[in-house]
Each structure stands twice: as structure tokens, then as C-alpha cells.
Scaffold this active site. Structure first.
Site, short mmCIF file in Angstrom:
data_model
loop_
_atom_site.label_atom_id
_atom_site.label_comp_id
_atom_site.label_asym_id
_atom_site.label_seq_id
_atom_site.Cartn_x
_atom_site.Cartn_y
_atom_site.Cartn_z
N ASP A 37 -13.24 2.25 2.68
CA ASP A 37 -13.11 0.94 2.05
C ASP A 37 -12.75 1.16 0.59
O ASP A 37 -12.70 2.29 0.11
CB ASP A 37 -14.40 0.13 2.23
CG ASP A 37 -15.59 0.79 1.56
OD1 ASP A 37 -15.39 1.70 0.74
OD2 ASP A 37 -16.72 0.40 1.85
N SER A 38 -12.51 0.07 -0.13
CA SER A 38 -12.01 0.22 -1.50
C SER A 38 -13.14 0.30 -2.53
O SER A 38 -12.91 0.61 -3.68
CB SER A 38 -11.15 -0.99 -1.85
OG SER A 38 -11.97 -2.14 -1.84
N GLY A 78 -14.85 -2.36 -3.29
CA GLY A 78 -15.03 -3.72 -3.79
C GLY A 78 -16.29 -4.38 -3.26
O GLY A 78 -17.08 -4.93 -4.01
N ASP A 129 -10.48 -5.77 -3.29
CA ASP A 129 -10.48 -7.23 -3.21
C ASP A 129 -11.75 -7.76 -3.83
O ASP A 129 -12.73 -7.04 -3.97
CB ASP A 129 -10.38 -7.70 -1.75
CG ASP A 129 -11.50 -7.15 -0.87
OD1 ASP A 129 -12.11 -6.13 -1.25
OD2 ASP A 129 -11.77 -7.72 0.19
N GLN A 148 -8.61 -12.70 2.51
CA GLN A 148 -9.79 -13.41 2.02
C GLN A 148 -9.53 -14.92 2.14
O GLN A 148 -8.56 -15.32 2.77
CB GLN A 148 -10.09 -13.00 0.57
CG GLN A 148 -10.65 -11.58 0.43
CD GLN A 148 -12.09 -11.44 0.95
OE1 GLN A 148 -12.75 -12.42 1.30
NE2 GLN A 148 -12.56 -10.19 1.03
N GLY A 155 -14.65 -10.72 4.16
CA GLY A 155 -15.39 -11.94 3.81
C GLY A 155 -15.96 -12.70 4.99
O GLY A 155 -16.33 -13.86 4.86
N ASP A 163 -16.13 -2.10 12.27
CA ASP A 163 -17.15 -1.20 11.73
C ASP A 163 -18.39 -2.03 11.49
O ASP A 163 -18.30 -3.22 11.20
CB ASP A 163 -16.71 -0.60 10.38
CG ASP A 163 -16.91 -1.58 9.23
OD1 ASP A 163 -16.09 -2.50 9.11
OD2 ASP A 163 -17.91 -1.46 8.51
N CYS A 197 -25.55 5.05 30.90
CA CYS A 197 -25.02 5.67 29.68
C CYS A 197 -24.97 7.18 29.84
O CYS A 197 -25.91 7.79 30.34
CB CYS A 197 -25.89 5.29 28.48
SG CYS A 197 -25.33 6.01 26.93
N CYS A 206 -24.65 9.36 27.31
CA CYS A 206 -24.91 10.04 26.04
C CYS A 206 -26.03 11.07 26.18
O CYS A 206 -26.80 11.06 27.14
CB CYS A 206 -25.25 9.03 24.94
SG CYS A 206 -26.98 8.56 24.84
N CYS A 210 -29.59 9.56 26.68
CA CYS A 210 -29.87 9.01 28.01
C CYS A 210 -29.87 10.09 29.11
O CYS A 210 -30.58 9.96 30.10
CB CYS A 210 -28.89 7.90 28.34
SG CYS A 210 -29.12 6.45 27.30
N HIS A 234 -27.54 7.26 20.72
CA HIS A 234 -27.35 6.34 21.85
C HIS A 234 -26.63 5.06 21.42
O HIS A 234 -25.68 4.62 22.08
CB HIS A 234 -28.67 5.96 22.53
CG HIS A 234 -28.48 4.79 23.43
ND1 HIS A 234 -27.88 4.91 24.67
CD2 HIS A 234 -28.70 3.47 23.23
CE1 HIS A 234 -27.75 3.70 25.19
NE2 HIS A 234 -28.24 2.80 24.34
ZN LIG Z 1 -27.29 6.53 25.87
#
Ligand SMILES: [Zn+2]
Length: 372
Positions: A74-75, A77, A128, A176, A203, A253, A291, A293, A296, A322
């Protein structure tokens, strides 16, 4: 599909947040194993600490943190406006005091690009102004126009400089205009006229109702070029992500999965699991049987509950692994459903399932990203 010199990123995609050059409680090799295709770094934090001299000495952020897949930065800001002691905002840029030691700093659009050149991220973001929510139309209009002029300066700086480490750096514009339709439309048009490699919606996820978020998202994506990436910043819950994909968003994100994981809250295909709940004391099944992962595959709910009760660090790690796996799985599955031409049916079934099981534990979430 996003293409970078550090690899391709199939979209839609969720980007784990590595605020200070680290995704909290998760090592880069675990991020690779759980399927993170790209992560996010925070310019504000990395600029203040360790600082650009160290990052340049290391050969950029990829080498410094030993992550060889793409990075978006990110910038700075958002953090300047939300974390620092803001001292002045002018046409030129912002003046602020560090939240770490109170030292004075100045950030301009050109400076934001220069810092991101030093970081060497695959995707840079324009500086921004992030207006508060709610804000009146006059403020939102002035702010949006300032951000647009800053975006042009960022683009000019990026065009007149080159990457420091030999790999390409894209630059995204940020739309924005608060929740005011005509401002959002003007912002999108203005940025598209300047011409960026991708477009983000900033925003949002700042306290507005979800219906407003979806309405503005739809309005913005309708005005964006169809063949360039679209990024909705700081969003959100699994439900928010599925609804936004439906409205044309490619990139997300959010600190929700890691922050809530550290708070003993697990996301699963059948709803949220608050592992501190007594009902899991002798539950020897996994968090989410579907799952794949590490958490799990290996550990029971009873054991994870024990780790949180005993305040063992491993609990924070396993929960973060997880929850990030879950978010990455969610966007990957959305992609498969889109490619198979059955996104709507999949989304409807998934939303039903996500609201299934557990007590609806409140989420820990303030805006997009912050210091925590
Ligand atoms: Zn998992």
C-alpha cells in the site's frame, strides 16, 4: 490472472497482510504451503521501521523477508491517516509524527512511489487521502479531487523512475469518493483517464453498511476497464468477499483471518468456531474436516482449545495458518466455480453453509489494516 516477475496470480485472490514485513505468527514457508499466491506489505510501517536504508541494503522486501512470490504494497496513506499523529495536510502531501517514537515525517505522492521502489513490490499503490466515514459531500469531493491530483503525480513519478532490483513494478490507482455515487464515478473516470495497471476501491469497509459497500463496489467495477485487475481494499468477511466477487472484484486483503485467529476464532466451511467454547473440550475432530491445511490435518479441536486456554504461542500460529488457508481456499474455489460457469449456485450454497454452525461470535475488525 495477474502476471508479475515473481509469478502469476490466479484471481480472484486473497492476499494475507504482512504489515511489518511479516504475516503475524505465520512464516513464509507456511504461507507457501497454505497456498498464498501474493501477500501485502505496509509502506508506512516499513518506512518507519526498519527504514528505507536497511530495505535497500537487503535488496528489497522480497529478499529481506525471504518471500519470493509477489508482494503488493500500500502507499502508506491509510496508516498515516489512521495511526499517526497527523500534523498537516496540503496539496503537497502530509506531515505526521510517527506512532512509534513521535519523530516528524513528510509523505508526498512522489515520496510514496520512491519508498515503494525501495521496497521493490510487484504492485505499488498511489498515495490517497482517506476521508473519515461518514463525511459530508463537500469534504468527500475536495478529498477525492486531491487524491486524483496525487494519483497523477504518482503516475508521473513511476513513469520517470525505474525499479531498483530488476523486476517490474505495476502501479494501481485508488478510487475514492465516500458513498456518494457521482464522486465515485468521477474518481473512477479520472483514474482511468490517467491510466493505471489496475484499479482499487479505497475508503470502504470503514463502518458503512454492507449494502452500501456492495452498491459502491458495483458502481465502480461497472466503470473500470474489463481487462485490468480490480482490488477491493481491506475487505472483509467471507460473505463480503463472495458478494464482491459477484460484483467483479479480483483481489482482496484483510486482517480478519489473522487477527480473529489470534483471538481464538476459526473460520470454517460450516460457520465460525470459537474454540474457547466449552463444547470443544473433548472434541477430537478437526476444526474443518474438509480443510487440507496443516492445522486441520494434524490437530483436534480439543488440543487447539487447550493451546488457547494455556496461552501457548502455537495456538496463535495454528489458528492463523488455518484461517489463511480457509480464505485462500475460498477465493480459489470461487475461481473454480466461475470457470465452471456455476458461480451463483456455488455462492448461494456457500453462504448458507457459512452461516450454519456456530454461535455468531463478533469479529474483531476495525477498518482495513492497522498497527496490530
Ligand atoms: Zn484448516
Amino acid at each position: 490472472m495477474l502476471t508479475t516477475d515473481h509469478g502469476d496470480v490466479p484471481t480472484p485472490v486473497f492476499m494475507p497482510v504482512g504489515t511489518q514485513g511479516a504475516v503475524k505468527a505465520v512464516e513464509p514457508r507456511e504461507l507457501e504451503e497454505l497456498g498464498a499466491a501474493i501477500i501485502l506489505g505496509n509502506t508506512y510501517h516499513l518506512y518507519l521501521r526498519p527504514g528505507t536504508r536497511i530495505l535497500q541494503g537487503a535488496g528489497g522486501l522480497h529478499r529481506f523477508m525471504a518471500w519470493n512470490r509477489p508482494i503488493l504494497t500500500d502507499s502508506g496513506g491509510y496508516q498515516v491517516f489512521s495511526l499517526s499523529d497527523l500534523r498537516g495536510l496540503s496539496e503537497e502531501g502530509v506531515e505526521f509524527r510517527s506512532h512509534i517514537d513521535g519523530s516528524p515525517h513528510r509523505l508526498t505522492p512522489e515520496g510514496a512511489v520512491d519508498i515503494q521502489r525501495t521496497l521493490g513490490s510487484d504492485i505499488m499503490m498511489v498515495l490517497d487521502e482517506c476521508p473519515p466515514y461518514p463525511c459530508d459531500e463537500e469534504y468527500a469531493s475536495r478529498s477525492m479531487n486531491l487524491s486524483l491530483r496525487w494519483a497523477r503525480r504518482c503516475k508521473e513519478r513511476a513513469d520517470s523512475t525505474v525499479p531498483l532490483y530488476g523486476s517490474g513494478q505495476a502501479l494501481f490507482g485508488i478510487i475514492q469518493g465516500s458513498t456518494i455515487d457521482r464522486l465515485r464515478e468521477a474518481s473512477t473516470r479520472g483514474l482511468v483517464d490517467i491510466g493505471f495497471d489496475g484499479y482499487a476501491i479505497g475508503g470502504l469497509s470503514v463502518g458503512e453498511p454492507a449494502s452500501e459497500m456492495y452498491r459502491i463496489t458495483e458502481l465502480c467495477t461497472a466503470a473500470m476497464p474489463v481487462n485490468q485487475p480490480r482490488y477491493l481494499m481491506g475487505v472483509g468477511t467471507p460473505e463480503n468477499i463472495l458478494e464482491s466477487i459477484d460484483r467483479g472484484i479480483d483481489m482482496f486483503d484483510c486482517v480478519l483471518p489473522t487477527r480473529n485467529g489470534r483471538n481464538a476464532l476459526f473460520f470454517s466451511r460450516s460457520g465460525r468456531v470459537n474454540i474457547r467454547n466449552a463444547r470443544y473440550e473433548d472434541d477430537f475432530g478437526p476444526i474443518d474436516p474438509e480443510c487440507a491445511c496443516y492445522t486441520c490435518r494434524t490437530f483436534s479441536r480439543a488440543y487447539l482449545r487447550h493451546l488457547f486456554k494455556a496461552r501457548e504461542i502455537a495456538g496463535l500460529q495454528l489458528a492463523s495458518i488455518h484461517n489463511l488457508s480457509f480464505y485462500c481456499w475460498l477465493t480459489r474455489s470461487a475461481r473454480e466455480a466461475i470457470l465452471a460457469g456455476r458461480y451463483h449456485a456455488w455462492k448461494t450454497a456457500m453462504l448458507q453453509s457459512l452461516n450454519g454452525m456456530d454461535e455468531q461470535t463478533p469479529l474483531t475488525h476495525v477498518g482495513g489494516d492497522s498497527a496490530s
